[in-house]
Design a protein around this motif. Structure first.
Motif, PDB file in Angstrom:
ATOM      1  N   LEU A 185       0.868   5.314  -5.357  1.00 22.00           N
ATOM      2  CA  LEU A 185       1.022   4.407  -4.295  1.00 22.00           C
ATOM      3  C   LEU A 185       0.212   2.983  -4.612  1.00 22.00           C
ATOM      4  O   LEU A 185      -0.781   3.238  -5.219  1.00 22.00           O
ATOM      5  N   ASN A 204       7.415   6.429   2.675  1.00 18.66           N
ATOM      6  CA  ASN A 204       6.104   6.815   2.143  1.00 18.66           C
ATOM      7  C   ASN A 204       4.756   7.389   3.107  1.00 18.66           C
ATOM      8  O   ASN A 204       3.952   7.965   2.808  1.00 18.66           O
ATOM      9  N   GLU A 228       0.816  -1.314  -0.093  1.00 18.97           N
ATOM     10  CA  GLU A 228      -0.106   0.029  -0.098  1.00 18.97           C
ATOM     11  C   GLU A 228       0.985   1.231  -0.052  1.00 18.97           C
ATOM     12  O   GLU A 228       0.303   2.479  -0.484  1.00 18.97           O
ATOM     13  N   LYS A 287      -1.789   1.429  -2.950  1.00 13.60           N
ATOM     14  CA  LYS A 287      -3.205   1.465  -2.277  1.00 13.60           C
ATOM     15  C   LYS A 287      -4.153   2.688  -3.391  1.00 13.60           C
ATOM     16  O   LYS A 287      -5.347   2.872  -3.326  1.00 13.60           O
ATOM     17  N   GLU A 288      -3.411   3.312  -4.079  1.00 15.38           N
ATOM     18  CA  GLU A 288      -4.248   4.375  -4.782  1.00 15.38           C
ATOM     19  C   GLU A 288      -4.590   3.782  -6.246  1.00 15.38           C
ATOM     20  O   GLU A 288      -5.094   4.509  -7.166  1.00 15.38           O
TER      21      GLU A 288
END
Lengths: 236, 524
Positions: free
Chosen positions: A124, B14, A84, A126-127
């Motif tokens: 990312l 991140n 993620e 998760k996106e």
């Protein structure tokens, strides 16, 4: 090349795969077909080195769980699962590091463009949508320049452009001498690309035929599938 | 290993970048951070034994008993599904990569540190309560933390080793289960027999779990003895426990590291299960996850407009639960609150004051273990937005089952407490209403947090913010109620005051959060 010899796998008392043997040669596209519960997923997980089993599986002559075999083995799972908090580019970089790849950046950029993911490289995990995650999974498997690659339902979730690119990639991999194993339910999606078909039913290989052998029998892939799995009886 | 370190480094980097980029998440994390710092500082600096100084033997008994329950439940769950530190991304990308399984195991351990942080937070939340009741040593907090860290490292290792061994043969699995359950049954029988003799939970805890056998008992006794040093000081048991735990962790790690190189299958099932649980949590379907859903029940849908949401939820509860709204959280709240009162008896306390303390403790436990409710599942689907009724009415009916559940739990808890402590009916009724009112603050704080932060942020973050908001608004009410109770010398008045305070905040949060059902964007 991939060699599976007398592969047997049980889960407690359930025999999921029974004495299965087959080979996928360099430059050959083999298709693994079978109804639900036939043992395809178990076979795939055994080849990917995720399950213990009886029998032997080798990739390029090396035991499939050895580091040497894994170096040349690409795997695209049925359900993509990404980190993620890693970007698309970082996923590829991680694979490059894990497989000790040199000068991989150009290939990565080319693959990103090919799958229309170049503008998503900083997104990312998760996106991403499910289809985009599938594309990242494909790129991660292709970036290692595998000698043997295994796809589990690779078309699911892909857009038409990506499906077309993937089909072209099948041909390119085949021409480069890569051994390819594709597991799928959608017979139409691989029509015209396969060299060998392996039909599983009730944990066993019910048919192992080359394209020429099938042509000689005068049957279509769909017809042979229904005849060996006994599903035509349901339709009658 | 370099590639795996890259993975950990980048993921962390991140994660931090993601928090800094989103102001709402940043505010949330600042809140969480401030709260954690506050809890840690309070744990170390607050005076101990403020309310009472219970005996160190009782404390030892409690911690050993707690670790016995923790090890038993974690090991049985771990053996059933296989404990895992991994996610499906690891299975697909790391397990198939040319990386030594040994290095992957070390990577798994590093990931486990995240789990320890959550466990430490929950432990810190309990420390102020312990300090109020027991005289702590200057290094006491450190000893509790050490015990929790050792527990968090030991149980996954033991369950992984056991799982690898039992997964090969069903007879082995049965054998291990028989041993574990027989062991639990023996302890339960010994405890029960002692309880019949002493008629005091506190005395039984001391007799059974503070006995030399219990304190030196491998793993449970070792971990418990380290935590016991917080109050009892460093004794021989602590040295034995520390050496035992270090040897155990290194020994089991070495065994897995050397022997079990083919452990991927052992963690695969557990990882798939964890992934499915997380997916269910994300979509708010925790209630229906893994549940046997009945096709038919005698219940019928009723009501029109927003009321239909309520009747649909009642139907869903009937289909998924044998005991309607009574679930494990009800058991935990009711038993822990009564247990708390029984093991920490206070002389000269009126029955109303006893009920007030039960109300406080039950609300605290309720805060920590409250579920997500059905609203999260509702707002993930389009129907609730499309129903032609006002958002406030829809929110009211969609959260109604939560209030009924709180009423149901409160009714059980305070009726039982009323009988046990011979309280008057007015105090019992006031406590039931107070419990529901405090519960309403939790429910609408949750909705408001969701409205503020949306669903895209970390679930843990939302959970923490919800808890902090709840504490911020309920705690002053409790303090004010205690002051009121002391000044007016009426704990019934304190209960009513706390209930009234909570009701006002519950209603205020309801008004502010009802906009969540204006459209799907408002729900994040």
């Amino acid at each position: 090349m991939l060699k599976v010899k007398k592969l047997t796998k049980s889960f407690k008392k359930v025999l999921a795969v029974n004495n299965v043997s087959f080979e996928v040669n360099p430059g050959e596209i083999a298709v693994l077909l079978g109804p639900n519960g036939a043992g395809k997923s178990t076979t795939i997980k055994c080849i990917a080195g995720l399950l213990r089993f009886d029998g032997r599986i080798t990739i390029e002559g090396k035991d499939n769980k050895s580091i040497e075999a894994k170096k040349v083995f690409g795997y695209v799972p049925e359900t993509p699962a990404l980190y993620e908090t890693l970007t698309v580019w970082e996923h590829i970089e991680f694979i490059a590091r894990a497989y000790n790849l040199e000068d991989w950046e150009e290939t990565a950029r080319a693959l990103l463009i090919r799958f229309e993911m170049d503008d998503k490289k900083d997104k990312l995990g998760k996106e991403l949508s499910k289809g985009m995650q599938q594309k990242v999974s494909l790129i991660c498997a292709l970036i290692i320049n595998p000698a043997m690659i295994m796809f589990d339902e690779p078309m699911i979730g892909l857009d038409p452009k990506a499906i077309k690119e993937l089909k072209d990639i099948f041909v390119e991999l085949k021409n480069s001498g890569c051994a390819i194993l594709i597991s799928t339910h959608i017979i139409d999606s691989i029509e015209g690309y396969w060299d060998k078909v392996l039909i599983m039913n009730k944990g066993e290989i019910a048919a192992d035929l080359t394209r020429n052998e099938l042509i000689a029998r005068g049957e279509s892939l769909e017809e042979i599938f229904f005849s060996v799995t006994g599903k035509e009886e349901i339709g009658q | 290993m370099k590639a795996l370190l890259f993975l950990i480094k980048k993921s962390l980097k991140n994660l931090i970048k993601g928090i800094v980029k989103k102001p709402s998440a940043l505010i949330g994390f600042i809140f969480v951070f401030a709260f954690v710092v506050f809890i840690i500082v309070a744990s170390f600096l607050m005076p101990s034994g403020l309310i009472r100084t219970a005996s160190p033997e009782l404390y030892n008994g409690i911690v050993v008993a707690v670790f016995a329950v923790l090890y038993f439940s974690y090991l049985t769950i771990g053996m059933e599904k296989g404990s895992t530190y991994f996610r499906m991304a690891d299975v697909n990308l790391v397990f198939t990569a040319p990386i030594e399984p040994r290095s992957i195991l070390v990577y798994g351990f590093i990931k486990q540190i995240g789990g320890i942080v959550v466990l430490l937070f929950l432990t810190f939340c309990q420390i102020p309560n312990l300090r109020n009741n027991f005289e702590f040593q200057p290094y006491g907090v450190w000893m509790i933390l050490a015990a929790v860290v050792l527990f968090a490292l030991a149980y996954p290792l033991i369950s992984m080793l056991l799982y690898s061994w039992i997964s090969k043969d069903n007879k082995r699995k049965k054998l291990v289960y028989y041993i574990l359950y027989a062991f639990a049954a023996i302890i339960a029988v010994i405890t029960l027999l002692d309880l019949i003799r002493t008629k005091s939970i506190g005395a039984t805890l001391e007799n059974v779990f503070n006995s030399p056998i219990a304190r030196y008992f491998p793993i449970i006794g070792w971990t418990g003895s380290i935590a016991a040093a917080a109050v009892s000081g460093v004794t021989t048991e602590v040295y034995v426990g520390a050496v035992g735990m270090v040897l155990l962790i290194t020994g089991v790690s070495a065994a897995i590291y050397r022997m079990s190189l083919d452990y991927y299958e052992d963690v695969l099932e557990g990882t798939e299960y964890v992934e499915a649980v997380l997916k269910a949590k994300r979509s708010g379907n925790t209630m229906t996850f893994n549940a046997n859903i009945k096709n038919k029940t005698s219940n019928r849908l009723f009501g029109k407009g927003a009321q239909a949401i309520f009747s649909k939820q009642l139907l869903e509860y009937r289909k998924t639960s044998h005991f309607f709204l009574f679930d494990i959280s009800s058991v935990i709240v009711i038993l822990s609150a009564i247990f708390y009162r029984l093991v920490t008896p206070a002389e000269n306390m009126s029955t109303s004051a006893t009920l007030f303390s039960i109300l406080g403790f039950a609300s605290y436990m309720h805060l920590l273990i409250q579920g997500q409710g059905r609203l999260n599942a509702e707002i993930e689907k389009p129907f609730i937005y499309l129903i032609p009724d006002s958002p406030a009415k829809k929110l009211f009916y969609a959260t109604m089952p939560e209030h009924i559940k709180n009423l149901f739990d409160g009714l059980l808890l305070f009726t039982l407490s009323g009988i046990l402590f011979k309280a008057d009916i007015i105090s019992v009724l006031a406590c039931i209403i107070g419990y529901v009112a405090i519960g309403s603050v939790y429910v609408y704080t949750g909705v408001l947090t969701r409205r503020m932060f949306g669903s895209v942020q970390s679930r843990n973050l939302i959970f923490f913010v919800k808890i902090i908001f709840s504490i911020i608004f309920v705690l002053p009410g409790i303090i004010a109620a205690v002051i009121l109770g002391l000044i007016a010398e009426s704990w019934l008045l304190a209960i009513c005051g706390l209930g009234g305070w909570s009701l006002v905040f519950g209603m205020t949060f309801f008004v502010f959060s009802s906009g969540i059902l204006n459209n799907i964007e408002a729900a994040g």
